[in-house]
Design an enzyme around this catalytic site. Structure first.
Site, PDB file in Angstrom:
ATOM      1  N   PRO A  78       0.824  -1.214   0.000  1.00 33.44           N
ATOM      2  CA  PRO A  78       0.000   0.000   0.000  1.00 33.44           C
ATOM      3  C   PRO A  78       0.855   1.260   0.000  1.00 33.44           C
ATOM      4  O   PRO A  78       1.789   1.398   0.790  1.00 33.44           O
ATOM      5  CB  PRO A  78      -0.804  -0.134   1.294  1.00 33.44           C
ATOM      6  CG  PRO A  78      -0.969  -1.616   1.449  1.00 33.44           C
ATOM      7  CD  PRO A  78       0.338  -2.195   0.976  1.00 33.44           C
ATOM      8  N   CYS A  79       0.515   2.166  -0.917  1.00 32.32           N
ATOM      9  CA  CYS A  79       1.432   3.262  -1.226  1.00 32.32           C
ATOM     10  C   CYS A  79       0.890   4.639  -0.886  1.00 32.32           C
ATOM     11  O   CYS A  79       1.554   5.637  -1.139  1.00 32.32           O
ATOM     12  CB  CYS A  79       1.767   3.236  -2.717  1.00 32.32           C
ATOM     13  SG  CYS A  79       0.321   3.473  -3.778  1.00 32.32           S
ATOM     14  N   GLN A  80      -0.310   4.733  -0.298  1.00 30.14           N
ATOM     15  CA  GLN A  80      -0.902   6.051  -0.115  1.00 30.14           C
ATOM     16  C   GLN A  80      -0.018   6.982   0.714  1.00 30.14           C
ATOM     17  O   GLN A  80       0.037   8.180   0.473  1.00 30.14           O
ATOM     18  CB  GLN A  80      -2.281   5.927   0.547  1.00 30.14           C
ATOM     19  CG  GLN A  80      -3.351   5.391  -0.381  1.00 30.14           C
ATOM     20  CD  GLN A  80      -3.381   3.874  -0.429  1.00 30.14           C
ATOM     21  OE1 GLN A  80      -2.493   3.200   0.070  1.00 30.14           O
ATOM     22  NE2 GLN A  80      -4.417   3.329  -1.051  1.00 30.14           N
ATOM     23  N   PHE A  82       3.100   7.194   0.663  1.00 29.53           N
ATOM     24  CA  PHE A  82       4.261   7.642  -0.105  1.00 29.53           C
ATOM     25  C   PHE A  82       3.858   8.491  -1.310  1.00 29.53           C
ATOM     26  O   PHE A  82       4.702   9.031  -2.009  1.00 29.53           O
ATOM     27  CB  PHE A  82       5.064   6.446  -0.639  1.00 29.53           C
ATOM     28  CG  PHE A  82       5.418   5.435   0.399  1.00 29.53           C
ATOM     29  CD1 PHE A  82       5.934   5.809   1.625  1.00 29.53           C
ATOM     30  CD2 PHE A  82       5.238   4.084   0.137  1.00 29.53           C
ATOM     31  CE1 PHE A  82       6.264   4.858   2.584  1.00 29.53           C
ATOM     32  CE2 PHE A  82       5.573   3.129   1.090  1.00 29.53           C
ATOM     33  CZ  PHE A  82       6.086   3.522   2.312  1.00 29.53           C
TER      34      PHE A  82
END
Length: 332
Positions: A78-80, A82
């Site tokens: 999960p990248c939110q 970053f």
């Protein structure tokens, strides 16, 4: 046949791309109920664990692997926290305490159990600079400490046959004494206009969302390739999104699809010739999902699933180098 495990799988863009190149998915995992439903209904032969990754036990992993070899472990962590499109960029917020920063540790817990030859982590480009590279460096060190050789590279999907400008970082590591092979750029036509061909009203996930009010008035005034800056002064929006009310230029690749490509204020998501935002199916085509792949859940959940996915064609291209590495190792 080479086997993969897909963690943080979402709807399975990575799984599908690898499967199209002959890989077999031993199992996949995600904790999003709508994305999990979409995964399971489209990857009907793949065992799926729908729960938080930290709650997956070693016994569960070993039972699903059984006596099969795990060749590749993949995961779109999960990248939110970053993402350059999020609050971190708009408000200068430090998200370093966001728990999603540390989910990579769970990736390595499953890696220690499954013992793959190769591992691939996919993330947004913002991970390179997030907290001065702290998380990326921690990921690299985690591989090195386990005897893997590791490299990372930012790949733009538009260079690999995807009709979309979408930059993502791929961290690749192996412990089979191979050079990590990233995909070679292709010369395919990536103009997004072809996405809108041969779309009939009966196709799944293609319900059009009608606009009204000031949003519709603004959309009508924006030409292909333009955005809110082309509006008359009294019609302009206060949105800080640089691409707000952008209309897609069919002769170019699409801009990066986000989870909100259902609303014109969210970016370049206005149809090239119609006064509306993209449908779920149009977004799915931009993400190179086949029309046979159906998205489930509420409309907003479907948009989020498409926006969060790894483009299938990009995953396929990444899988080529990995298959080459595994083939070379098996010959030796």
């Amino acid at each position: 046949m080479y086997n993969i495990i897909d963690l943080f799988a979402g709807v399975g863009g990575l799984s599908l791309g690898f499967n199209q190149n002959g890989f077999h998915t031993l199992f996949a995992n995600d904790n999003d109920s709508a994305a999990s439903e979409t995964y399971m209904k489209n990857h009907t032969e793949t065992p799926f664990i729908e729960k938080d990754i930290e709650n997956i036990s070693e016994k569960e992993v070993l039972n699903l692997i059984s006596n099969k070899k795990t060749h590749v472990l993949v995961g779109g962590i999960p990248c939110q926290s970053f993402s350059m499109a999020g609050d971190r960029n708009r408000k200068g917020i430090d998200n370093s305490k966001d728990p999603r920063h540390f989910l990579y540790k769970q990736f390595f817990r499953i890696l220690d159990i499954s013992n793959p030859d190769i591992a691939v982590i996919e993330n947004v480009k913002g991970i390179i600079s997030a907290n001065n590279g702290t998380v990326l460096n921690a990921i690299i060190d985690s591989f090195l400490n386990r005897g893997y050789s590791v490299d990372y590279k930012a790949l733009n999907a538009a260079n690999f046959g995807v009709p979309q400008i979408r930059e993502r970082v791929f961290v690749m590591a192996n412990k089979i004494n191979q050079q990590n092979i990233f995909p070679e750029e292709t010369n395919e036509d990536i103009a997004v206009g072809k996405v809108f061909d041969n779309l009939n009203s009966g196709i799944a996930n293609h319900k059009k969302k009608e606009l009204s009010g000031i949003v519709l008035e603004r959309v009508k005034l924006v030409k292909q390739g333009e955005n809110w800056k082309s509006l008359p002064e009294h019609m302009r929006t206060k949105s800080v999104h640089s691409g707000a009310y952008g209309r897609i230029d069919p002769k170019e690749p699409s801009r990066t699809l986000t989870t909100r490509f259902d609303t014109p204020p969210g970016g370049y998501v206005t149809h090239p010739t119609e006064h509306r935002a993209l449908t779920v199916r149009e977004g799915a085509r931009i993400q190179t999902f086949p029309d046979s792949f159906v998205f489930y859940g509420t409309r907003s959940q479907q948009y989020r699933q498409v926006g969060n996915a790894v483009p299938v064609k990009l995953a396929y291209e990444v899988s080529k180098g990995i298959k080459q590495m595994l083939d070379s190792h098996s010959k030796n």
